[in-house]
Design a protein around this motif. Structure first.
Motif, PDB file in Angstrom:
ATOM      1  N   ALA A 184       0.829  -1.205   0.000  1.00 33.65           N
ATOM      2  CA  ALA A 184       0.000   0.000   0.000  1.00 33.65           C
ATOM      3  C   ALA A 184       0.864   1.256   0.000  1.00 33.65           C
ATOM      4  O   ALA A 184       0.547   2.247  -0.678  1.00 33.65           O
ATOM      5  N   LEU A 185       1.981   1.204   0.740  1.00 32.91           N
ATOM      6  CA  LEU A 185       2.867   2.360   0.795  1.00 32.91           C
ATOM      7  C   LEU A 185       3.550   2.593  -0.552  1.00 32.91           C
ATOM      8  O   LEU A 185       3.651   3.733  -1.019  1.00 32.91           O
ATOM      9  N   ALA A 186       3.996   1.518  -1.189  1.00 28.44           N
ATOM     10  CA  ALA A 186       4.609   1.657  -2.507  1.00 28.44           C
ATOM     11  C   ALA A 186       3.615   2.254  -3.504  1.00 28.44           C
ATOM     12  O   ALA A 186       3.975   3.114  -4.328  1.00 28.44           O
ATOM     13  N   ARG A 187       2.371   1.819  -3.433  1.00 31.25           N
ATOM     14  CA  ARG A 187       1.350   2.390  -4.315  1.00 31.25           C
ATOM     15  C   ARG A 187       1.125   3.867  -4.009  1.00 31.25           C
ATOM     16  O   ARG A 187       0.912   4.679  -4.920  1.00 31.25           O
ATOM     17  N   LEU A 188       1.175   4.230  -2.725  1.00 31.18           N
ATOM     18  CA  LEU A 188       1.029   5.630  -2.346  1.00 31.18           C
ATOM     19  C   LEU A 188       2.170   6.462  -2.925  1.00 31.18           C
ATOM     20  O   LEU A 188       1.937   7.569  -3.446  1.00 31.18           O
ATOM     21  N   PHE A 189       3.396   5.962  -2.842  1.00 28.76           N
ATOM     22  CA  PHE A 189       4.523   6.697  -3.414  1.00 28.76           C
ATOM     23  C   PHE A 189       4.317   6.941  -4.903  1.00 28.76           C
ATOM     24  O   PHE A 189       4.627   8.022  -5.421  1.00 28.76           O
ATOM     25  N   ARG A 190       3.804   5.945  -5.590  1.00 32.04           N
ATOM     26  CA  ARG A 190       3.562   6.098  -7.027  1.00 32.04           C
ATOM     27  C   ARG A 190       2.457   7.122  -7.288  1.00 32.04           C
ATOM     28  O   ARG A 190       2.511   7.865  -8.271  1.00 32.04           O
ATOM     29  N   ARG A 191       1.456   7.173  -6.406  1.00 29.66           N
ATOM     30  CA  ARG A 191       0.402   8.176  -6.549  1.00 29.66           C
ATOM     31  C   ARG A 191       0.942   9.585  -6.323  1.00 29.66           C
ATOM     32  O   ARG A 191       0.509  10.541  -6.976  1.00 29.66           O
ATOM     33  N   LEU A 192       1.850   9.718  -5.381  1.00 30.16           N
ATOM     34  CA  LEU A 192       2.395  11.032  -5.051  1.00 30.16           C
ATOM     35  C   LEU A 192       3.424  11.516  -6.076  1.00 30.16           C
ATOM     36  O   LEU A 192       3.610  12.726  -6.252  1.00 30.16           O
ATOM     37  N   ALA A 193       4.090  10.584  -6.736  1.00 35.58           N
ATOM     38  CA  ALA A 193       5.257  10.903  -7.565  1.00 35.58           C
ATOM     39  C   ALA A 193       5.013  11.939  -8.665  1.00 35.58           C
ATOM     40  O   ALA A 193       5.902  12.760  -8.932  1.00 35.58           O
ATOM     41  N   PRO A 194       3.874  11.965  -9.343  1.00 37.09           N
ATOM     42  CA  PRO A 194       3.726  12.957 -10.413  1.00 37.09           C
ATOM     43  C   PRO A 194       3.793  14.407  -9.925  1.00 37.09           C
ATOM     44  O   PRO A 194       4.180  15.297 -10.691  1.00 37.09           O
ATOM     45  N   ASP A 195       3.429  14.654  -8.667  1.00 34.28           N
ATOM     46  CA  ASP A 195       3.385  16.030  -8.161  1.00 34.28           C
ATOM     47  C   ASP A 195       4.368  16.291  -7.028  1.00 34.28           C
ATOM     48  O   ASP A 195       4.439  17.421  -6.532  1.00 34.28           O
ATOM     49  N   HIS A 196       5.099  15.272  -6.601  1.00 40.00           N
ATOM     50  CA  HIS A 196       6.031  15.410  -5.477  1.00 40.00           C
ATOM     51  C   HIS A 196       7.380  14.790  -5.834  1.00 40.00           C
ATOM     52  O   HIS A 196       7.466  13.927  -6.706  1.00 40.00           O
ATOM     53  N   GLY A 197       8.400  15.215  -5.112  1.00 36.65           N
ATOM     54  CA  GLY A 197       9.609  14.423  -5.033  1.00 36.65           C
ATOM     55  C   GLY A 197       9.475  13.510  -3.827  1.00 36.65           C
ATOM     56  O   GLY A 197       9.192  13.971  -2.718  1.00 36.65           O
ATOM     57  N   VAL A 198       9.621  12.206  -4.036  1.00 37.54           N
ATOM     58  CA  VAL A 198       9.537  11.228  -2.948  1.00 37.54           C
ATOM     59  C   VAL A 198      10.859  10.468  -2.939  1.00 37.54           C
ATOM     60  O   VAL A 198      11.154   9.726  -3.875  1.00 37.54           O
ATOM     61  N   VAL A 199      11.658  10.678  -1.915  1.00 39.66           N
ATOM     62  CA  VAL A 199      12.976  10.049  -1.819  1.00 39.66           C
ATOM     63  C   VAL A 199      12.949   9.111  -0.627  1.00 39.66           C
ATOM     64  O   VAL A 199      12.718   9.540   0.510  1.00 39.66           O
ATOM     65  N   THR A 200      13.167   7.818  -0.876  1.00 41.39           N
ATOM     66  CA  THR A 200      13.050   6.813   0.175  1.00 41.39           C
ATOM     67  C   THR A 200      14.347   6.033   0.305  1.00 41.39           C
ATOM     68  O   THR A 200      14.859   5.515  -0.683  1.00 41.39           O
ATOM     69  N   VAL A 201      14.871   5.947   1.518  1.00 40.45           N
ATOM     70  CA  VAL A 201      15.931   4.988   1.815  1.00 40.45           C
ATOM     71  C   VAL A 201      15.246   3.662   2.120  1.00 40.45           C
ATOM     72  O   VAL A 201      14.353   3.595   2.972  1.00 40.45           O
ATOM     73  N   LEU A 202      15.646   2.605   1.415  1.00 40.99           N
ATOM     74  CA  LEU A 202      14.969   1.315   1.549  1.00 40.99           C
ATOM     75  C   LEU A 202      15.976   0.178   1.653  1.00 40.99           C
ATOM     76  O   LEU A 202      16.968   0.153   0.926  1.00 40.99           O
ATOM     77  N   HIS A 203      15.691  -0.759   2.550  1.00 40.65           N
ATOM     78  CA  HIS A 203      16.400  -2.035   2.559  1.00 40.65           C
ATOM     79  C   HIS A 203      15.646  -3.089   1.752  1.00 40.65           C
ATOM     80  O   HIS A 203      16.219  -4.124   1.416  1.00 40.65           O
ATOM     81  N   ASP A 204      14.390  -2.812   1.463  1.00 37.20           N
ATOM     82  CA  ASP A 204      13.547  -3.775   0.749  1.00 37.20           C
ATOM     83  C   ASP A 204      13.742  -3.585  -0.754  1.00 37.20           C
ATOM     84  O   ASP A 204      13.062  -2.756  -1.381  1.00 37.20           O
ATOM     85  N   LEU A 205      14.660  -4.360  -1.342  1.00 38.73           N
ATOM     86  CA  LEU A 205      14.949  -4.203  -2.760  1.00 38.73           C
ATOM     87  C   LEU A 205      13.734  -4.448  -3.650  1.00 38.73           C
ATOM     88  O   LEU A 205      13.554  -3.736  -4.650  1.00 38.73           O
ATOM     89  N   PRO A 206      12.878  -5.431  -3.367  1.00 36.30           N
ATOM     90  CA  PRO A 206      11.712  -5.613  -4.236  1.00 36.30           C
ATOM     91  C   PRO A 206      10.831  -4.369  -4.311  1.00 36.30           C
ATOM     92  O   PRO A 206      10.260  -4.069  -5.361  1.00 36.30           O
ATOM     93  N   ILE A 207      10.710  -3.632  -3.188  1.00 35.08           N
ATOM     94  CA  ILE A 207       9.937  -2.392  -3.215  1.00 35.08           C
ATOM     95  C   ILE A 207      10.707  -1.305  -3.954  1.00 35.08           C
ATOM     96  O   ILE A 207      10.149  -0.574  -4.777  1.00 35.08           O
ATOM     97  N   ALA A 208      12.002  -1.195  -3.690  1.00 32.14           N
ATOM     98  CA  ALA A 208      12.818  -0.162  -4.337  1.00 32.14           C
ATOM     99  C   ALA A 208      12.763  -0.262  -5.851  1.00 32.14           C
ATOM    100  O   ALA A 208      12.793   0.755  -6.557  1.00 32.14           O
ATOM    101  N   LEU A 209      12.658  -1.475  -6.359  1.00 35.46           N
ATOM    102  CA  LEU A 209      12.662  -1.660  -7.811  1.00 35.46           C
ATOM    103  C   LEU A 209      11.312  -1.335  -8.458  1.00 35.46           C
ATOM    104  O   LEU A 209      11.142  -1.527  -9.658  1.00 35.46           O
TER     105      LEU A 209
END
Length: 262
Positions: A184-209
């Motif tokens: 759900a959080l990854a989907r939220l980042f994608r929703r925000l991305a067109p109008d925001h800069g979203v920079v995430t430090v992640l250990h979860d490579l599947p989400i990062a990709l």
């Protein structure tokens, strides 16, 4: 409002040890994931982008100006930062969930808060949107200390979203979250991305990709800056993580697996 962050030959030193070296990049709209092994400098880079760590060399710019030159309130209206999750006792005191999320509005209003009914209505609407996006509306009156680690993490993310800052810097935002809420959080980042800069430090490579862009750090240096589908990034990830992971292209992007059979 849009915000662009830029590092120019950035170097950081902590405790007499270099943690970032000669790092130059530019970040605007879109979801950018920062990945790398422990000690690569990921969180230090995020803190530098937020203006929380001084550069030992080079500089960090916000919309072309040195980040330290921005007045605190102006910077807070442009950049919101979520720290790594700490122990429950460090968070919130006796505040309930809604009160905790409301703290995000200080960036807009200052400590004095809303000055009239119109601003109060704007604040309430922003708080309600942030809580809805992070699925914590149902807990509005619960004490923050009574929540699980994953629930607290969603509330703290809502506090960041309530700032309505166009640049969000999030340090390990998926910590303590179960798989459905990570998705759900990854989907939220994608929703925000067109109008925001979203920079995430992640250990979860599947989400990062699933980000728009991946920055790979190793020993304080940027070794890859690419789209998640780039085969060169996949090979760099495997090398940096000592062949402990396997990364391959799929019809939907890229897939990560552990190299347990080697």
């Amino acid at each position: 409002m849009t915000v662009e962050l830029e590092t120019c030959g950035l170097g950081l030193v902590l405790g007499g040890r270099p943690v970032l070296q000669d790092l130059s990049l530019r970040i605007g709209r879109g979801w950018t994931a920062i990945v790398g092994p422990n000690g690569a400098g990921k969180s230090s880079l995020l803190r530098a982008l937020a203006g929380l760590l001084p550069a030992a060399s080079g500089q960090v710019l916000c919309d072309g100006r040195p980040i330290a030159s921005w007045p605190g309130r102006d910077r807070a209206q442009r950049i919101a930062w979520l720290a790594q999750a700490g122990p429950a006792g460090e968070l919130g005191g006796d505040l309930d969930v809604a009160e905790t999320v409301a703290l995000g509005r200080i960036a807009r209003r200052g400590l004095a808060g809303a000055r009239n009914t119109a601003e109060l209505a704007e604040d309430r609407a922003a708080i309600a949107r942030a809580m809805a996006l992070t699925e914590c509306t149902a807990w509005a009156t619960r004490p923050l200390q009574a929540l699980s680690g994953g629930e607290r993490q969603r509330v703290l993310l809502a506090r960041v979203l309530a700032t309505e800052a166009p640049m969000l810097l999030l340090d390990e935002p998926t910590t303590h979250l179960d798989a459905p809420h990570q998705v759900a959080l990854a989907r939220l980042f994608r929703r925000l991305a067109p109008d925001h800069g979203v920079v995430t430090v992640l250990h979860d490579l599947p989400i990062a990709l699933h980000a728009d862009r991946v920055l790979l750090l190793q020993r304080g240096r940027l070794v890859a800056d690419a789209a998640p589908t780039d085969p060169a990034l996949h090979r760099a990830l495997e090398q940096v993580f000592d062949q402990a992971v396997r990364v391959g292209a799929t019809a939907n992007g890229a897939q990560v697996s552990l190299a347990l059979d080697d």
